[in-house]
Design a protein around this motif. Structure first.
Motif, PDB file in Angstrom:
ATOM      1  N   GLY A   1      25.821  48.325 -77.349  1.00  0.00           N
ATOM      2  CA  GLY A   1      26.984  47.477 -77.105  1.00  0.00           C
ATOM      3  C   GLY A   1      28.234  47.986 -77.794  1.00  0.00           C
ATOM      4  O   GLY A   1      29.318  48.022 -77.188  1.00  0.00           O
TER       5      GLY A   1
ATOM      6  N   SER B   1      29.463  51.195 -76.032  1.00  0.00           N
ATOM      7  CA  SER B   1      30.016  50.873 -74.714  1.00  0.00           C
ATOM      8  C   SER B   1      31.423  50.294 -74.832  1.00  0.00           C
ATOM      9  O   SER B   1      32.340  50.677 -74.086  1.00  0.00           O
ATOM     10  CB  SER B   1      29.102  49.880 -73.988  1.00  0.00           C
ATOM     11  OG  SER B   1      27.822  50.425 -73.790  1.00  0.00           O
TER      12      SER B   1
ATOM     13  N   ASP C   1      34.443  41.399 -77.563  1.00  0.00           N
ATOM     14  CA  ASP C   1      33.027  41.751 -77.440  1.00  0.00           C
ATOM     15  C   ASP C   1      32.602  42.721 -78.548  1.00  0.00           C
ATOM     16  O   ASP C   1      31.513  42.590 -79.116  1.00  0.00           O
ATOM     17  CB  ASP C   1      32.758  42.375 -76.075  1.00  0.00           C
ATOM     18  CG  ASP C   1      32.779  41.349 -74.951  1.00  0.00           C
ATOM     19  OD1 ASP C   1      32.584  40.148 -75.238  1.00  0.00           O
ATOM     20  OD2 ASP C   1      32.995  41.731 -73.791  1.00  0.00           O
TER      21      ASP C   1
ATOM     22  N   ILE D   1      28.727  38.677 -64.199  1.00  0.00           N
ATOM     23  CA  ILE D   1      27.971  38.935 -65.431  1.00  0.00           C
ATOM     24  C   ILE D   1      27.978  37.711 -66.336  1.00  0.00           C
ATOM     25  O   ILE D   1      26.936  37.319 -66.897  1.00  0.00           O
ATOM     26  CB  ILE D   1      28.563  40.156 -66.161  1.00  0.00           C
ATOM     27  CG1 ILE D   1      28.283  41.433 -65.363  1.00  0.00           C
ATOM     28  CG2 ILE D   1      27.985  40.282 -67.568  1.00  0.00           C
ATOM     29  CD1 ILE D   1      28.957  42.661 -65.918  1.00  0.00           C
TER      30      ILE D   1
ATOM     31  N   CYS E   1      24.595  35.709 -67.401  1.00  0.00           N
ATOM     32  CA  CYS E   1      24.217  35.751 -68.817  1.00  0.00           C
ATOM     33  C   CYS E   1      24.405  34.418 -69.530  1.00  0.00           C
ATOM     34  O   CYS E   1      23.625  34.086 -70.437  1.00  0.00           O
ATOM     35  CB  CYS E   1      25.037  36.832 -69.539  1.00  0.00           C
ATOM     36  SG  CYS E   1      24.686  38.522 -68.991  1.00  0.00           S
TER      37      CYS E   1
ATOM     38  N   TRP F   1      23.633  40.422 -73.525  1.00  0.00           N
ATOM     39  CA  TRP F   1      23.892  41.398 -72.461  1.00  0.00           C
ATOM     40  C   TRP F   1      25.303  41.276 -71.896  1.00  0.00           C
ATOM     41  O   TRP F   1      25.844  42.250 -71.362  1.00  0.00           O
ATOM     42  CB  TRP F   1      22.856  41.222 -71.343  1.00  0.00           C
ATOM     43  CG  TRP F   1      21.565  41.914 -71.627  1.00  0.00           C
ATOM     44  CD1 TRP F   1      20.400  41.341 -72.059  1.00  0.00           C
ATOM     45  CD2 TRP F   1      21.313  43.311 -71.528  1.00  0.00           C
ATOM     46  NE1 TRP F   1      19.440  42.306 -72.234  1.00  0.00           N
ATOM     47  CE2 TRP F   1      19.972  43.528 -71.914  1.00  0.00           C
ATOM     48  CE3 TRP F   1      22.084  44.417 -71.163  1.00  0.00           C
ATOM     49  CZ2 TRP F   1      19.389  44.787 -71.931  1.00  0.00           C
ATOM     50  CZ3 TRP F   1      21.505  45.676 -71.178  1.00  0.00           C
ATOM     51  CH2 TRP F   1      20.178  45.851 -71.553  1.00  0.00           C
ATOM     52  N   ASN F   2      25.896  40.092 -71.998  1.00  0.00           N
ATOM     53  CA  ASN F   2      27.273  39.926 -71.529  1.00  0.00           C
ATOM     54  C   ASN F   2      28.221  40.843 -72.288  1.00  0.00           C
ATOM     55  O   ASN F   2      29.109  41.474 -71.707  1.00  0.00           O
ATOM     56  CB  ASN F   2      27.701  38.470 -71.700  1.00  0.00           C
ATOM     57  CG  ASN F   2      29.079  38.204 -71.147  1.00  0.00           C
ATOM     58  OD1 ASN F   2      29.262  38.070 -69.944  1.00  0.00           O
ATOM     59  ND2 ASN F   2      30.070  38.130 -72.022  1.00  0.00           N
TER      60      ASN F   2
ATOM     61  N   ILE G   1      27.422  43.606 -73.738  1.00  0.00           N
ATOM     62  CA  ILE G   1      27.084  44.994 -73.457  1.00  0.00           C
ATOM     63  C   ILE G   1      27.575  45.421 -72.075  1.00  0.00           C
ATOM     64  O   ILE G   1      28.057  46.545 -71.886  1.00  0.00           O
ATOM     65  CB  ILE G   1      25.560  45.203 -73.575  1.00  0.00           C
ATOM     66  CG1 ILE G   1      25.098  44.944 -75.011  1.00  0.00           C
ATOM     67  CG2 ILE G   1      25.152  46.612 -73.140  1.00  0.00           C
ATOM     68  CD1 ILE G   1      23.601  44.997 -75.197  1.00  0.00           C
ATOM     69  N   LEU G   2      27.481  44.529 -71.096  1.00  0.00           N
ATOM     70  CA  LEU G   2      27.811  44.885 -69.715  1.00  0.00           C
ATOM     71  C   LEU G   2      29.294  44.753 -69.396  1.00  0.00           C
ATOM     72  O   LEU G   2      29.794  45.453 -68.496  1.00  0.00           O
ATOM     73  CB  LEU G   2      27.001  44.003 -68.754  1.00  0.00           C
ATOM     74  CG  LEU G   2      25.477  44.199 -68.797  1.00  0.00           C
ATOM     75  CD1 LEU G   2      24.800  43.214 -67.858  1.00  0.00           C
ATOM     76  CD2 LEU G   2      25.105  45.629 -68.421  1.00  0.00           C
ATOM     77  N   ASP G   3      30.009  43.859 -70.083  1.00  0.00           N
ATOM     78  CA  ASP G   3      31.441  43.670 -69.811  1.00  0.00           C
ATOM     79  C   ASP G   3      32.234  44.975 -69.807  1.00  0.00           C
ATOM     80  O   ASP G   3      33.012  45.229 -68.875  1.00  0.00           O
ATOM     81  CB  ASP G   3      32.050  42.696 -70.833  1.00  0.00           C
ATOM     82  CG  ASP G   3      32.067  41.270 -70.314  1.00  0.00           C
ATOM     83  OD1 ASP G   3      31.819  41.065 -69.107  1.00  0.00           O
ATOM     84  OD2 ASP G   3      32.321  40.349 -71.105  1.00  0.00           O
TER      85      ASP G   3
ATOM     86  N   TRP H   1      31.340  47.967 -69.166  1.00  0.00           N
ATOM     87  CA  TRP H   1      30.976  48.840 -68.053  1.00  0.00           C
ATOM     88  C   TRP H   1      31.578  48.382 -66.747  1.00  0.00           C
ATOM     89  O   TRP H   1      31.700  49.181 -65.797  1.00  0.00           O
ATOM     90  CB  TRP H   1      29.457  48.942 -67.950  1.00  0.00           C
ATOM     91  CG  TRP H   1      28.879  49.736 -69.075  1.00  0.00           C
ATOM     92  CD1 TRP H   1      28.260  49.273 -70.195  1.00  0.00           C
ATOM     93  CD2 TRP H   1      28.927  51.167 -69.215  1.00  0.00           C
ATOM     94  NE1 TRP H   1      27.909  50.303 -71.018  1.00  0.00           N
ATOM     95  CE2 TRP H   1      28.298  51.486 -70.450  1.00  0.00           C
ATOM     96  CE3 TRP H   1      29.432  52.198 -68.428  1.00  0.00           C
ATOM     97  CZ2 TRP H   1      28.175  52.791 -70.899  1.00  0.00           C
ATOM     98  CZ3 TRP H   1      29.306  53.506 -68.874  1.00  0.00           C
ATOM     99  CH2 TRP H   1      28.685  53.786 -70.096  1.00  0.00           C
ATOM    100  N   VAL H   2      31.961  47.117 -66.657  1.00  0.00           N
ATOM    101  CA  VAL H   2      32.660  46.652 -65.460  1.00  0.00           C
ATOM    102  C   VAL H   2      33.961  47.425 -65.291  1.00  0.00           C
ATOM    103  O   VAL H   2      34.297  47.887 -64.189  1.00  0.00           O
ATOM    104  CB  VAL H   2      32.935  45.136 -65.548  1.00  0.00           C
ATOM    105  CG1 VAL H   2      33.860  44.685 -64.420  1.00  0.00           C
ATOM    106  CG2 VAL H   2      31.631  44.363 -65.501  1.00  0.00           C
TER     107      VAL H   2
END
Length: 361
Positions: free
Chosen positions: A48, A51, A85, A263, A267, A309-310, A312-314, A316-317
């Motif tokens: 995270g 990223s 984040d 996401i 999440c 995971w929110n 971590i993935l934010d 990458w959007v």
């Protein structure tokens, strides 16, 4: 040895942060290692943090090349989201990861519950901020797309940062409520983190519902704003007269917003609904519970890990849904005139004014 291997401390004071959960649930060795593994938390945290750092670098590089005020203000909101984040992962990991490696005893290390209150505040603050920022970004794009001429100018960078600071301030005030007496933060299973308390006393019920309903409203607002904005763009872009006058930046921003919304929904909604459902069920039963049931503790841990995971993935959007990447996937997307060109009938003076303001940026 530590808080994860012993039963709940014998502390039953009404304002203590211990004794609400059973830290020695009946799990086999394999299940316990999977839940309390230090490597699992460390890997999550490192992925995270890296990223978000990468996304922040890409955002700062892109912001230097922009002349569009609407796009630059959108990048400010994105930057605020990435910074939130990143700091959320950094602050929480600084407490949770050392616990998993050392298994320190919370009553000995933090008898006054100051560290637990700080960790609980961090969970609420860094959890609510992305949801509010997502709703704010969706609202800003809704106005920009559906009411492009209702504002004399787009939001400047300074105003955008002021909005981000307002969201941070509001989330900070929300997170401080248990410290000020409305509800309380308590140690949660398996003893590595603190969060709001799902017990049926008045203060905890009010704070739990406030936190969950605010999050649900933020997600629903994002959904409504983004849906209307996407429909508007589709209608305009499919017009025969304007099909050749698309603007990639509008599509890019909406794709990123929809990605952030999806996401956040996946999440966050399970946790928020679980908090509301658990709180209302306990209110209906009316029986005072001195300790959370074991199943409730385990489900809360699962939903919190989904929330992680929110963060971590934010990032990458934005990394994956940039215009350069979208153009590689769909070569037909090329730079077009601005959204103003999608509305051919304009007052000439207003059109000249907006064009001049765009050049000044």
């Amino acid at each position: 040895m530590g808080g994860g291997d012993a039963g709940p401390p014998n502390m039953s004071e009404p304002q203590t942060c211990f004794g609400v959960v059973n830290l020695s649930l009946s799990l086999n060795v394999t299940q316990h290692k999977a839940i309390a593994s230090p490597w699992f938390s460390t890997a999550f945290g490192l992925i995270g943090l890296c990223s978000n750092l990468f996304a922040l670098y890409v955002l700062l590089s892109s912001s230097r090349q922009l002349s569009s005020r609407s796009r630059s203000s959108f990048l400010v909101f994105l930057c605020g989201l990435v910074v939130t984040d990143f700091m959320g992962l950094l602050v929480t990991a600084a407490v949770i990861i050392p616990y998993h490696f050392t298994k320190f005893s919370w009553p000995q290390v933090d008898p006054g519950c100051h560290l637990c209150n700080f960790l609980g505040f961090s969970m609420v603050f860094f959890g609510q901020c992305p949801l509010l920022l997502g709703a704010t970004m969706a609202g800003e794009r809704f106005v920009g797309i559906n009411r492009p001429f209702s504002r004399s100018t787009s939001v400047s960078k300074r105003r955008a940062w002021a909005v981000v600071a307002t969201v941070w301030g509001f989330s900070c005030a929300l997170g401080l409520l248990p410290v000020l007496g409305l509800g309380r933060y308590t140690l949660q299973y398996p003893g590595s983190w603190c969060f709001l308390t799902l017990l049926p006393d008045a203060g905890n019920v009010v704070f739990c519902l406030l936190f969950a309903l605010l999050g649900v409203c933020s997600v629903l607002l994002s959904f409504v704003f983004n849906t209307v904005s996407v429909v508007t763009l589709c209608r305009v872009y499919h017009d025969r007269e304007s099909v050749q006058r698309r603007r990639d930046s509008e599509v890019e921003m909406m794709v990123q917003l929809v990605g952030i919304m999806v996401i956040a929904t996946i999440c966050w909604m399970p946790l928020l609904i679980f908090i509301i459902q658990t709180t209302l069920q306990q209110l209906r039963t009316g029986d005072p519970l001195p300790m959370l049931p074991g199943q409730t503790q385990q489900l809360l841990l699962i939903y919190i890990r989904m929330v992680t995971w929110n963060q971590i993935l934010d990032p990458w959007v934005y990394i994956l849904f940039r215009r350069a990447v979208l153009q590689r996937l769909h070569p037909g997307l090329r730079a077009r005139p601005s959204l103003l060109s999608l509305y051919p009938v304009l007052n000439p003076s207003l059109r000249r004014k907006l064009t001049q303001e765009g050049r000044l940026q």
